[in-house]
Design a protein around this motif. Structure first.
Motif, PDB file in Angstrom:
ATOM      1  N   SER A 101      35.152  36.487  44.717  1.00 27.22           N
ATOM      2  CA  SER A 101      34.294  37.389  45.466  1.00 27.22           C
ATOM      3  C   SER A 101      35.039  37.803  46.729  1.00 27.22           C
ATOM      4  CB  SER A 101      32.981  36.706  45.852  1.00 27.22           C
ATOM      5  OG  SER A 101      32.182  37.545  46.644  1.00 27.22           O
ATOM      6  N   PRO A 102      35.410  39.071  46.839  1.00 26.35           N
ATOM      7  CA  PRO A 102      35.024  40.193  45.986  1.00 26.35           C
ATOM      8  C   PRO A 102      35.889  40.301  44.729  1.00 26.35           C
ATOM      9  CG  PRO A 102      36.424  40.975  47.752  1.00 26.35           C
ATOM     10  CD  PRO A 102      36.200  39.506  48.018  1.00 26.35           C
ATOM     11  N   ILE A 103      35.449  41.140  43.795  1.00 26.13           N
ATOM     12  CA  ILE A 103      36.176  41.267  42.534  1.00 26.13           C
ATOM     13  C   ILE A 103      37.328  42.254  42.629  1.00 26.13           C
ATOM     14  CG2 ILE A 103      34.255  40.549  41.081  1.00 26.13           C
ATOM     15  CD1 ILE A 103      33.674  43.490  40.508  1.00 26.13           C
ATOM     16  N   ILE A 104      37.340  43.112  43.644  1.00 25.50           N
ATOM     17  CA  ILE A 104      38.436  44.046  43.885  1.00 25.50           C
ATOM     18  C   ILE A 104      39.022  43.713  45.247  1.00 25.50           C
ATOM     19  CG2 ILE A 104      39.133  46.469  44.040  1.00 25.50           C
ATOM     20  CD1 ILE A 104      37.952  45.666  41.306  1.00 25.50           C
ATOM     21  N   GLN A 105      40.347  43.547  45.320  1.00 21.97           N
ATOM     22  CA  GLN A 105      40.974  43.176  46.581  1.00 21.97           C
ATOM     23  C   GLN A 105      42.008  44.177  47.070  1.00 21.97           C
ATOM     24  OE1 GLN A 105      41.908  40.855  43.773  1.00 21.97           O
ATOM     25  NE2 GLN A 105      39.708  40.434  43.696  1.00 21.97           N
ATOM     26  N   THR A 106      42.383  45.149  46.254  1.00 19.61           N
ATOM     27  CA  THR A 106      43.437  46.087  46.636  1.00 19.61           C
ATOM     28  C   THR A 106      42.916  47.274  47.437  1.00 19.61           C
ATOM     29  OG1 THR A 106      43.208  47.183  44.482  1.00 19.61           O
ATOM     30  CG2 THR A 106      44.914  45.491  44.685  1.00 19.61           C
ATOM     31  N   LYS A 107      41.603  47.493  47.414  1.00 17.58           N
ATOM     32  CA  LYS A 107      40.959  48.548  48.198  1.00 17.58           C
ATOM     33  C   LYS A 107      39.614  48.028  48.681  1.00 17.58           C
ATOM     34  CE  LYS A 107      42.722  52.738  45.848  1.00 17.58           C
ATOM     35  NZ  LYS A 107      43.335  52.230  44.613  1.00 17.58           N
ATOM     36  N   TYR A 108      39.072  48.692  49.688  1.00 18.44           N
ATOM     37  CA  TYR A 108      37.700  48.423  50.097  1.00 18.44           C
ATOM     38  C   TYR A 108      36.766  49.254  49.224  1.00 18.44           C
ATOM     39  CZ  TYR A 108      39.528  46.070  54.215  1.00 18.44           C
ATOM     40  OH  TYR A 108      40.171  45.200  55.062  1.00 18.44           O
ATOM     41  N   THR A 109      35.818  48.585  48.579  1.00 12.83           N
ATOM     42  CA  THR A 109      34.900  49.232  47.651  1.00 12.83           C
ATOM     43  C   THR A 109      33.462  48.874  48.027  1.00 12.83           C
ATOM     44  OG1 THR A 109      35.092  47.344  46.146  1.00 12.83           O
ATOM     45  CG2 THR A 109      36.552  49.244  45.745  1.00 12.83           C
ATOM     46  N   ALA A 110      32.539  49.748  47.695  1.00  9.51           N
ATOM     47  CA  ALA A 110      31.134  49.492  48.003  1.00  9.51           C
ATOM     48  C   ALA A 110      30.253  50.197  46.983  1.00  9.51           C
ATOM     49  CB  ALA A 110      30.804  49.962  49.424  1.00  9.51           C
TER      50      ALA A 110
END
Length: 439
Positions: free
Chosen positions: A21-30
Protein backbone atom coordinates in the motif's frame (compact mmCIF):
# COMPACT_ATOMS: atom_id res chain seq x y z
CA UNK A 1 0.46 -0.44 14.37
CA UNK A 2 1.80 2.81 15.78
CA UNK A 3 0.47 6.15 14.64
CA UNK A 4 1.69 6.76 11.10
CA UNK A 5 3.43 10.02 11.95
CA UNK A 6 5.61 8.30 14.58
CA UNK A 7 7.07 5.85 12.05
CA UNK A 8 10.52 6.45 10.58
CA UNK A 9 10.87 6.54 6.79
CA UNK A 10 12.59 3.15 6.89
CA UNK A 11 9.81 1.65 9.02
CA UNK A 12 7.10 3.18 6.85
CA UNK A 13 8.79 1.96 3.67
CA UNK A 14 8.93 -1.57 5.06
CA UNK A 15 5.31 -1.41 6.22
CA UNK A 16 4.01 -0.13 2.90
CA UNK A 17 5.99 -2.66 0.88
CA UNK A 18 4.84 -5.55 3.09
CA UNK A 19 1.18 -4.67 2.75
CA UNK A 20 1.67 -3.29 -0.76
CA UNK A 21 0.00 0.00 0.00
CA UNK A 22 -0.02 1.93 -2.22
CA UNK A 23 -0.20 -0.42 -5.19
CA UNK A 24 1.41 2.10 -7.59
CA UNK A 25 4.71 3.70 -6.59
CA UNK A 26 6.12 5.20 -9.81
CA UNK A 27 3.53 8.01 -9.99
CA UNK A 28 1.09 9.73 -7.68
CA UNK A 29 -2.37 8.32 -8.40
CA UNK A 30 -5.81 8.99 -6.95
CA UNK A 31 -9.56 8.49 -7.46
CA UNK A 32 -9.41 4.80 -8.47
CA UNK A 33 -12.02 3.60 -10.97
CA UNK A 34 -11.60 -0.17 -11.48
CA UNK A 35 -13.30 -2.02 -14.33
CA UNK A 36 -13.28 -5.81 -14.79
CA UNK A 37 -13.31 -7.08 -18.38
CA UNK A 38 -11.97 -10.27 -19.96
CA UNK A 39 -10.53 -11.54 -16.65
CA UNK A 40 -8.43 -8.37 -16.31
CA UNK A 41 -8.72 -5.42 -13.94
CA UNK A 42 -8.48 -2.11 -15.76
CA UNK A 43 -7.69 0.49 -13.12
CA UNK A 44 -8.23 4.05 -14.28
CA UNK A 45 -6.88 6.76 -12.00
CA UNK A 46 -6.37 10.46 -11.79
CA UNK A 47 -2.81 11.74 -11.62
CA UNK A 48 -1.28 14.15 -9.14
CA UNK A 49 1.83 15.74 -10.61
CA UNK A 50 5.13 15.18 -8.80
CA UNK A 51 5.40 18.86 -7.90
CA UNK A 52 1.77 19.32 -6.82
CA UNK A 53 1.12 21.38 -3.71
CA UNK A 54 -2.65 21.63 -4.16
CA UNK A 55 -4.60 19.69 -6.79
CA UNK A 56 -2.55 19.68 -10.02
CA UNK A 57 -4.17 17.16 -12.36
CA UNK A 58 -3.93 17.09 -16.15
CA UNK A 59 -4.60 13.54 -17.37
CA UNK A 60 -6.05 10.11 -16.58
CA UNK A 61 -3.92 6.97 -16.27
CA UNK A 62 -4.49 3.24 -16.78
CA UNK A 63 -3.02 0.23 -14.99
CA UNK A 64 -3.92 -3.43 -15.50
CA UNK A 65 -3.55 -6.60 -13.44
CA UNK A 66 -4.71 -10.20 -13.43
CA UNK A 67 -3.57 -11.02 -9.90
CA UNK A 68 -4.26 -7.84 -7.83
CA UNK A 69 -0.61 -7.21 -6.91
CA UNK A 70 1.46 -7.03 -10.11
CA UNK A 71 0.34 -3.98 -12.12
CA UNK A 72 1.28 -2.86 -15.64
CA UNK A 73 1.50 0.86 -16.35
CA UNK A 74 -0.13 1.94 -19.63
CA UNK A 75 0.47 5.64 -19.13
CA UNK A 76 -2.05 8.39 -19.82
CA UNK A 77 -5.06 7.20 -21.84
CA UNK A 78 -6.85 10.57 -21.84
CA UNK A 79 -6.17 14.17 -20.83
CA UNK A 80 -7.73 17.62 -20.69
CA UNK A 81 -6.49 18.10 -24.25
CA UNK A 82 -9.13 15.60 -25.42
CA UNK A 83 -11.82 18.17 -24.58
CA UNK A 84 -11.40 21.05 -27.01
CA UNK A 85 -14.15 23.01 -25.24
CA UNK A 86 -12.43 22.90 -21.85
CA UNK A 87 -9.86 25.68 -21.82
CA UNK A 88 -8.02 24.39 -18.77
CA UNK A 89 -4.55 23.11 -17.97
CA UNK A 90 -5.71 21.73 -14.60
CA UNK A 91 -8.80 20.04 -13.18
CA UNK A 92 -8.76 16.46 -14.54
CA UNK A 93 -10.66 15.10 -11.56
CA UNK A 94 -12.21 11.72 -10.67
CA UNK A 95 -13.42 9.75 -13.71
CA UNK A 96 -15.10 6.39 -14.29
CA UNK A 97 -15.10 4.06 -17.30
CA UNK A 98 -17.98 1.70 -18.11
CA UNK A 99 -18.49 -0.79 -20.92
CA UNK A 100 -21.62 -0.98 -23.07
CA UNK A 101 -22.58 -1.65 -26.68
CA UNK A 102 -19.07 -2.83 -27.53
CA UNK A 103 -17.55 0.49 -26.44
CA UNK A 104 -15.89 2.02 -23.40
CA UNK A 105 -17.29 5.26 -22.03
CA UNK A 106 -15.14 7.51 -19.83
CA UNK A 107 -17.02 10.11 -17.79
CA UNK A 108 -14.67 12.94 -16.85
CA UNK A 109 -15.26 16.00 -14.67
CA UNK A 110 -13.46 19.13 -15.82
CA UNK A 111 -13.47 21.12 -12.62
CA UNK A 112 -15.58 24.21 -13.15
CA UNK A 113 -16.73 23.12 -16.61
CA UNK A 114 -19.12 20.26 -15.90
CA UNK A 115 -18.75 16.60 -16.87
CA UNK A 116 -17.67 15.40 -20.30
CA UNK A 117 -17.63 11.96 -21.87
CA UNK A 118 -15.07 10.19 -24.06
CA UNK A 119 -15.61 6.99 -26.07
CA UNK A 120 -13.21 4.26 -27.23
CA UNK A 121 -13.41 0.86 -28.90
CA UNK A 122 -10.76 -0.51 -26.54
CA UNK A 123 -10.18 -0.09 -22.80
CA UNK A 124 -6.72 1.21 -23.73
CA UNK A 125 -8.15 3.95 -25.94
CA UNK A 126 -7.76 6.09 -27.91
CA UNK A 127 -10.66 7.94 -26.26
CA UNK A 128 -12.46 10.57 -28.33
CA UNK A 129 -14.98 13.27 -27.46
CA UNK A 130 -18.25 12.50 -29.36
CA UNK A 131 -20.12 15.61 -28.17
CA UNK A 132 -17.74 18.54 -28.34
CA UNK A 133 -19.43 19.92 -25.23
CA UNK A 134 -20.19 18.87 -21.64
CA UNK A 135 -22.67 16.07 -21.04
CA UNK A 136 -23.89 17.99 -17.98
CA UNK A 137 -22.93 21.41 -16.66
CA UNK A 138 -24.87 23.26 -14.00
CA UNK A 139 -23.24 26.64 -14.40
CA UNK A 140 -24.75 28.10 -11.25
CA UNK A 141 -22.41 26.12 -8.96
CA UNK A 142 -19.31 23.91 -8.89
CA UNK A 143 -20.99 20.72 -7.69
CA UNK A 144 -20.45 18.81 -10.96
CA UNK A 145 -17.59 16.47 -10.07
CA UNK A 146 -16.93 12.76 -9.49
CA UNK A 147 -19.33 10.99 -11.88
CA UNK A 148 -20.21 7.31 -11.42
CA UNK A 149 -22.36 5.23 -13.77
CA UNK A 150 -24.49 2.20 -12.97
CA UNK A 151 -26.35 0.14 -15.59
CA UNK A 152 -29.36 -1.56 -13.99
CA UNK A 153 -30.63 -5.04 -14.83
CA UNK A 154 -33.38 -3.59 -17.04
CA UNK A 155 -30.79 -1.78 -19.16
CA UNK A 156 -31.44 1.69 -17.76
CA UNK A 157 -28.18 3.51 -17.04
CA UNK A 158 -27.84 6.17 -14.35
CA UNK A 159 -25.08 8.70 -13.80
CA UNK A 160 -24.62 10.07 -10.28
CA UNK A 161 -22.23 12.78 -9.15
CA UNK A 162 -21.68 15.73 -6.86
CA UNK A 163 -20.03 17.58 -4.00
CA UNK A 164 -21.55 18.41 -1.55
CA UNK A 165 -24.94 17.47 -3.05
CA UNK A 166 -25.84 14.31 -4.97
CA UNK A 167 -27.37 14.48 -8.46
CA UNK A 168 -28.36 11.90 -11.04
CA UNK A 169 -29.70 11.60 -14.58
CA UNK A 170 -31.04 8.71 -16.61
CA UNK A 171 -28.63 8.09 -19.46
CA UNK A 172 -29.97 7.04 -22.85
CA UNK A 173 -28.81 3.83 -24.49
CA UNK A 174 -26.20 5.75 -26.47
CA UNK A 175 -24.56 6.58 -23.09
CA UNK A 176 -23.68 10.09 -24.30
CA UNK A 177 -27.04 11.78 -23.72
CA UNK A 178 -29.78 11.68 -21.11
CA UNK A 179 -33.55 11.95 -20.82
CA UNK A 180 -35.50 14.03 -18.35
CA UNK A 181 -34.11 16.54 -15.91
CA UNK A 182 -31.12 16.50 -13.62
CA UNK A 183 -32.40 15.31 -10.24
CA UNK A 184 -30.93 16.50 -6.96
CA UNK A 185 -31.46 14.14 -4.05
CA UNK A 186 -33.76 15.69 -1.47
CA UNK A 187 -31.67 14.11 1.25
CA UNK A 188 -28.07 13.18 0.67
CA UNK A 189 -26.70 10.20 2.64
CA UNK A 190 -25.39 10.94 6.10
CA UNK A 191 -21.63 11.69 6.11
CA UNK A 192 -21.66 12.11 2.32
CA UNK A 193 -18.93 14.43 1.01
CA UNK A 194 -18.13 13.47 -2.61
CA UNK A 195 -16.87 10.66 -4.82
CA UNK A 196 -19.98 8.44 -5.14
CA UNK A 197 -19.55 4.89 -6.47
CA UNK A 198 -22.91 3.27 -7.25
CA UNK A 199 -23.45 -0.42 -8.02
CA UNK A 200 -26.02 -3.19 -7.60
CA UNK A 201 -25.55 -6.48 -5.78
CA UNK A 202 -28.13 -9.19 -5.12
CA UNK A 203 -31.04 -6.85 -5.72
CA UNK A 204 -29.76 -4.06 -3.48
CA UNK A 205 -28.27 -0.75 -4.57
CA UNK A 206 -25.12 0.60 -2.96
CA UNK A 207 -23.64 4.07 -2.93
CA UNK A 208 -20.13 4.21 -1.49
CA UNK A 209 -18.63 7.66 -1.03
CA UNK A 210 -15.88 9.72 0.53
CA UNK A 211 -17.17 10.67 3.97
CA UNK A 212 -17.19 14.14 5.45
CA UNK A 213 -13.70 15.62 5.53
CA UNK A 214 -11.35 15.73 7.32
CA UNK A 215 -10.11 13.08 7.81
CA UNK A 216 -12.16 11.22 5.21
CA UNK A 217 -13.22 7.63 5.45
CA UNK A 218 -15.37 5.64 3.02
CA UNK A 219 -19.02 5.57 3.96
CA UNK A 220 -21.85 3.78 2.21
CA UNK A 221 -25.61 3.87 1.84
CA UNK A 222 -28.10 1.32 0.54
CA UNK A 223 -31.44 1.53 -1.23
CA UNK A 224 -34.10 -0.68 -2.79
CA UNK A 225 -34.25 1.66 -5.79
CA UNK A 226 -31.63 3.28 -8.04
CA UNK A 227 -33.26 6.65 -7.33
CA UNK A 228 -33.35 6.28 -3.55
CA UNK A 229 -34.12 7.05 -0.85
CA UNK A 230 -30.65 6.14 0.41
CA UNK A 231 -29.98 5.04 3.98
CA UNK A 232 -26.45 5.34 5.30
CA UNK A 233 -25.43 2.00 6.79
CA UNK A 234 -22.00 2.86 8.19
CA UNK A 235 -18.41 2.94 7.06
CA UNK A 236 -16.49 0.67 4.72
CA UNK A 237 -13.37 2.34 6.11
CA UNK A 238 -13.73 4.49 9.18
CA UNK A 239 -12.02 7.91 9.21
CA UNK A 240 -8.73 7.85 11.10
CA UNK A 241 -5.92 10.29 11.76
CA UNK A 242 -3.66 8.18 9.54
CA UNK A 243 -4.94 9.76 6.35
CA UNK A 244 -6.62 12.90 5.08
CA UNK A 245 -8.61 11.88 1.97
CA UNK A 246 -10.28 8.86 0.42
CA UNK A 247 -12.26 7.95 -2.69
CA UNK A 248 -13.90 4.55 -3.31
CA UNK A 249 -14.06 2.17 -6.24
CA UNK A 250 -15.52 -1.32 -5.70
CA UNK A 251 -15.39 -4.50 -7.79
CA UNK A 252 -15.82 -8.25 -7.54
CA UNK A 253 -12.89 -10.17 -9.00
CA UNK A 254 -12.17 -13.90 -9.10
CA UNK A 255 -14.58 -14.70 -6.29
CA UNK A 256 -13.73 -11.86 -3.90
CA UNK A 257 -14.82 -8.26 -3.38
CA UNK A 258 -12.34 -5.39 -3.25
CA UNK A 259 -12.52 -1.75 -2.25
CA UNK A 260 -10.07 0.70 -3.80
CA UNK A 261 -9.30 4.05 -2.26
CA UNK A 262 -6.39 6.37 -1.70
CA UNK A 263 -3.85 7.39 0.89
CA UNK A 264 -0.77 9.60 1.25
CA UNK A 265 1.73 6.88 2.14
CA UNK A 266 3.92 7.40 -0.93
CA UNK A 267 4.20 11.10 -0.07
CA UNK A 268 4.93 10.19 3.55
CA UNK A 269 8.01 8.27 2.44
CA UNK A 270 9.42 11.69 1.51
CA UNK A 271 7.72 14.19 3.83
CA UNK A 272 5.01 14.49 6.44
CA UNK A 273 4.16 17.97 5.16
CA UNK A 274 0.73 17.82 3.54
CA UNK A 275 0.59 18.13 -0.24
CA UNK A 276 -2.02 16.81 -2.66
CA UNK A 277 0.10 13.91 -3.87
CA UNK A 278 -2.04 10.84 -3.32
CA UNK A 279 -1.69 7.13 -4.02
CA UNK A 280 -4.17 4.35 -4.76
CA UNK A 281 -4.60 1.47 -2.32
CA UNK A 282 -6.86 -1.60 -2.31
CA UNK A 283 -8.08 -4.15 0.24
CA UNK A 284 -10.38 -7.16 0.28
CA UNK A 285 -13.93 -6.39 1.39
CA UNK A 286 -16.61 -8.68 2.86
CA UNK A 287 -20.41 -8.55 3.00
CA UNK A 288 -22.56 -9.68 5.90
CA UNK A 289 -25.53 -12.00 5.38
CA UNK A 290 -27.95 -9.05 5.28
CA UNK A 291 -25.95 -7.29 2.57
CA UNK A 292 -24.25 -4.78 4.83
CA UNK A 293 -20.48 -4.41 4.55
CA UNK A 294 -17.91 -5.32 7.18
CA UNK A 295 -15.59 -2.47 8.08
CA UNK A 296 -12.16 -2.66 6.46
CA UNK A 297 -9.14 -1.56 8.52
CA UNK A 298 -7.00 1.32 7.33
CA UNK A 299 -4.86 0.49 4.31
CA UNK A 300 -1.65 0.21 6.36
CA UNK A 301 -3.35 -2.36 8.59
CA UNK A 302 -4.27 -4.68 5.71
CA UNK A 303 -2.22 -7.01 3.57
CA UNK A 304 -3.11 -7.50 -0.08
CA UNK A 305 -3.05 -11.15 -1.09
CA UNK A 306 -2.20 -12.21 -4.61
CA UNK A 307 -4.77 -14.06 -6.74
CA UNK A 308 -2.85 -16.82 -8.51
CA UNK A 309 0.75 -16.62 -9.70
CA UNK A 310 2.61 -14.57 -12.31
CA UNK A 311 3.65 -16.17 -15.62
CA UNK A 312 7.12 -14.90 -16.64
CA UNK A 313 7.43 -16.89 -19.88
CA UNK A 314 6.25 -14.18 -22.26
CA UNK A 315 7.12 -10.64 -23.13
CA UNK A 316 6.83 -8.77 -19.83
CA UNK A 317 6.77 -5.00 -19.92
CA UNK A 318 9.36 -3.64 -17.49
CA UNK A 319 6.72 -1.29 -16.10
CA UNK A 320 4.94 -4.35 -14.67
CA UNK A 321 5.68 -4.54 -10.97
CA UNK A 322 4.31 -5.09 -7.50
CA UNK A 323 6.78 -2.72 -5.86
CA UNK A 324 9.19 -0.22 -7.40
CA UNK A 325 9.57 2.74 -5.07
CA UNK A 326 12.08 5.27 -6.46
CA UNK A 327 11.58 4.24 -10.07
CA UNK A 328 9.67 6.29 -12.63
CA UNK A 329 7.92 5.51 -15.91
CA UNK A 330 7.57 7.57 -19.08
CA UNK A 331 6.39 7.20 -22.70
CA UNK A 332 8.90 5.44 -24.96
CA UNK A 333 10.07 7.09 -28.17
CA UNK A 334 9.09 3.91 -30.03
CA UNK A 335 5.68 3.63 -28.31
CA UNK A 336 4.47 2.23 -25.03
CA UNK A 337 5.98 2.90 -21.61
CA UNK A 338 9.48 2.40 -20.20
CA UNK A 339 10.95 2.33 -16.71
CA UNK A 340 13.38 5.19 -16.14
CA UNK A 341 15.16 7.05 -13.34
CA UNK A 342 16.79 3.76 -12.33
CA UNK A 343 19.34 4.40 -9.58
CA UNK A 344 21.98 2.32 -7.86
CA UNK A 345 20.54 0.22 -5.04
CA UNK A 346 16.90 0.45 -6.14
CA UNK A 347 14.80 -2.64 -6.85
CA UNK A 348 11.82 -3.72 -8.92
CA UNK A 349 9.77 -6.56 -7.45
CA UNK A 350 7.19 -8.94 -8.90
CA UNK A 351 5.25 -11.17 -6.52
CA UNK A 352 4.79 -14.95 -6.76
CA UNK A 353 6.47 -15.58 -10.10
CA UNK A 354 6.01 -19.18 -11.25
CA UNK A 355 9.25 -20.38 -12.82
CA UNK A 356 7.92 -23.93 -13.16
CA UNK A 357 9.58 -27.20 -12.10
CA UNK A 358 12.37 -27.00 -14.71
CA UNK A 359 13.17 -23.39 -14.04
CA UNK A 360 14.39 -20.51 -16.15
CA UNK A 361 17.62 -20.60 -18.17
CA UNK A 362 17.97 -17.18 -19.81
CA UNK A 363 16.73 -13.61 -19.43
CA UNK A 364 16.81 -11.10 -22.27
CA UNK A 365 16.08 -7.42 -21.63
CA UNK A 366 15.55 -4.53 -24.04
CA UNK A 367 17.29 -1.49 -22.59
CA UNK A 368 18.85 1.85 -23.42
CA UNK A 369 22.20 1.97 -21.67
CA UNK A 370 23.52 5.14 -20.03
CA UNK A 371 26.24 3.83 -17.69
CA UNK A 372 28.87 1.27 -18.68
CA UNK A 373 28.97 -0.12 -15.14
CA UNK A 374 25.21 -0.71 -14.92
CA UNK A 375 24.10 -4.19 -13.91
CA UNK A 376 20.87 -5.90 -12.89
CA UNK A 377 21.09 -8.58 -10.24
CA UNK A 378 18.31 -11.18 -10.52
CA UNK A 379 17.42 -12.24 -6.98
CA UNK A 380 14.78 -14.50 -5.45
CA UNK A 381 12.45 -13.79 -2.52
CA UNK A 382 14.15 -10.57 -1.39
CA UNK A 383 16.55 -7.88 -2.57
CA UNK A 384 19.33 -9.78 -0.75
CA UNK A 385 18.01 -13.24 -1.66
CA UNK A 386 19.74 -15.94 -3.74
CA UNK A 387 21.40 -14.56 -6.86
CA UNK A 388 19.97 -16.22 -10.00
CA UNK A 389 21.85 -14.18 -12.58
CA UNK A 390 23.47 -10.85 -13.41
CA UNK A 391 22.52 -8.83 -16.47
CA UNK A 392 25.29 -6.61 -17.82
CA UNK A 393 23.32 -3.58 -18.98
CA UNK A 394 26.48 -1.52 -19.45
CA UNK A 395 27.33 -3.30 -22.68
CA UNK A 396 24.32 -1.60 -24.29
CA UNK A 397 25.87 1.87 -23.91
CA UNK A 398 27.86 1.50 -27.13
CA UNK A 399 24.74 0.62 -29.14
CA UNK A 400 22.24 3.20 -30.41
CA UNK A 401 18.69 3.34 -29.04
CA UNK A 402 17.08 0.38 -27.34
CA UNK A 403 18.99 -2.87 -27.65
CA UNK A 404 18.88 -6.37 -26.19
CA UNK A 405 21.21 -7.79 -23.56
CA UNK A 406 21.03 -11.30 -22.08
CA UNK A 407 22.33 -13.40 -19.23
CA UNK A 408 22.08 -16.96 -17.93
CA UNK A 409 19.66 -17.73 -15.12
CA UNK A 410 20.24 -20.48 -12.56
CA UNK A 411 18.31 -21.73 -9.56
CA UNK A 412 14.99 -20.05 -10.44
CA UNK A 413 12.54 -22.93 -10.01
CA UNK A 414 9.08 -23.07 -8.49
CA UNK A 415 7.30 -19.98 -7.17
CA UNK A 416 9.32 -17.04 -5.84
CA UNK A 417 9.10 -13.30 -5.55
CA UNK A 418 11.39 -11.92 -8.24
CA UNK A 419 13.64 -8.94 -7.50
CA UNK A 420 15.65 -6.97 -10.02
CA UNK A 421 18.32 -5.10 -8.06
CA UNK A 422 20.10 -2.30 -9.89
CA UNK A 423 23.83 -1.55 -9.57
CA UNK A 424 26.09 1.07 -11.12
CA UNK A 425 28.96 3.47 -10.37
CA UNK A 426 27.08 6.39 -11.88
CA UNK A 427 24.52 6.01 -9.05
CA UNK A 428 21.74 7.97 -10.80
CA UNK A 429 19.81 7.24 -14.02
CA UNK A 430 21.67 4.08 -15.03
CA UNK A 431 19.48 3.04 -17.98
CA UNK A 432 15.93 2.91 -19.39
CA UNK A 433 14.15 -0.45 -19.54
CA UNK A 434 11.47 -1.38 -22.06
CA UNK A 435 10.68 -5.10 -21.57
CA UNK A 436 12.14 -8.50 -20.72
CA UNK A 437 11.68 -12.12 -21.86
CA UNK A 438 12.49 -15.21 -19.80
CA UNK A 439 13.19 -18.62 -21.28
Amino acid sequence: MRHIFSLSVAELSAATALGQSPIIQTKYTADPAPLVANDTIYLYTTHDEDDAEGFKMKDWLLYTSTDMVNWTDHGAVASLNDFAWAKHDNGAWAEQVVYRNGKYYMYCPIHGNGIGVLVADSPYGPFKDPLGKPLVWQREHWDDIDPTVMIDDDGQAYMYWGNPNVYYVKLNKDMISYSGNIVKLDKRPEHYQEGPWVYKRQGQYYMAFASTCCPEGIGYAMSDSPTGPWQTRGYIMRPTDKSRGNHPGIIDYKGSSYVFGLNYELLHLETMEHKERRSVAVAKMHYNADGTIEEVPHWLDTRLEQVGTFNPYRRVEAETMAWGYGLKTKPCVTGGIVVTDIDDGETLCLRSVDFGPKGARKLTATVMGKDQTAKVEIRLDSAEGPLAGTLNVGEAVARPGFTRVSCKVKGAKGVHDLYFRFKGDKVKDLFDWDFWILK
